[in-house]
Design an enzyme around this catalytic site. Structure first.
Site: not given
Ligand code: IMP
Ligand code: MG
Length: 201
Positions: A62, A121, A149, A171-172, A178, A184
């Site tokens: 990503g 996130d 977020k 969700f973006v 992706d 991507r």
């Molecule tokens: P976290 O562990 O919940 O902070 O999520 C982070 C990881 O989840 C990032 O490295 C992204 O790859 C993926 N992710 C979180 N939200 C999104 C989204 O809205 N779109 C795409 N990938 C996301």
């Molecule tokens: Mg990621």
């Protein structure tokens, strides 16, 4: 100290964006906004790391697009190392627990490390990476995410150290982000339409 977006970089959900593929219901951050904010972020990072050698851990896949633009704006001594984790396998839109796919180099002793991801996130991925890098002996570790977020539920742990944009809790996709491996390559960042998330879409 955190380097958070200033009010002029907050995303306002306005309608003044270029046309997008049908699978995108709303553009949140345009390519022009991304380019401008990356210049600012690079300046913040250069001031912060001035005179030091920096190892950027790029969280694949990503953060690939983001980091490739960012590091080229940073006139510092920079090494780039890849890491990869699973957290949103396939069509999941909420994290399902973090596991290594490609761990960081074993010896980070004495290094200044910046972990660069596409989006923060829940923060679970970043906390997992920060702990791993600290235990690999890095001298100094900071986090940087293009997107953050807006999750008031997360309180003080809900932020990376360097943040490009704060966006609504949607969700973006695009600019490296992706859904099921797709989107991507889109140059803008937008909300994925409901119909594109349905099984068989
Ligand atoms: P976290 O562990 O919940 O902070 O999520 C982070 C990881 O989840 C990032 O490295 C992204 O790859 C993926 N992710 C979180 N939200 C999104 C989204 O809205 N779109 C795409 N990938 C996301
Ligand atoms: Mg990621």
């Amino acid at each position: 100290m955190k380097f958070l977006p200033t009010p002029d970089t907050l995303v306002d959900m306005s309608d003044s964006t270029p046309p997008q593929p049908a699978d995108i219901s709303k553009v949140l951050v345009t390519r022009e906004q991304i380019a401008m904010r990356i210049e600012q972020l690079a300046e913040e990072l250069v001031r912060f790391y001035e005179g030091r050698e920096l190892t950027v851990l790029v969280v694949l896949t990503g953060a690939l697009v983001f980091v490739s633009d960012l590091v080229r704006k940073m006139p510092l001594k920079v090494r780039i190392e890849p890491v990869s984790v699973h957290s949103y396998p396939g069509r999941a839109t909420r994290s399902c627990g973090v596991q290594w796919r490609l761990p960081p180099p074993e010896n980070l002793t004495g290094r200044n490390v910046l972990i660069a991801d596409d989006i923060f996130d829940s923060g679970e991925t970043m906390r997992f990476l920060l702990a791993a890098v600290a235990s690999a002996g890095a001298e100094h570790v900071r986090s940087c995410c293009l997107l953050q977020k807006n999750r008031p539920d997360l309180g003080e742990h809900g932020s990376a150290d360097f943040v490009g944009f704060q966006i609504p809790d949607e969700f973006v996709v695009g600019y490296g982000l992706d859904f099921d491996g797709l989107y991507r390559n889109l140059p803008d960042i937008g909300v994925l339409a409901e119909h594109a998330r349905e099984p068989g879409a």
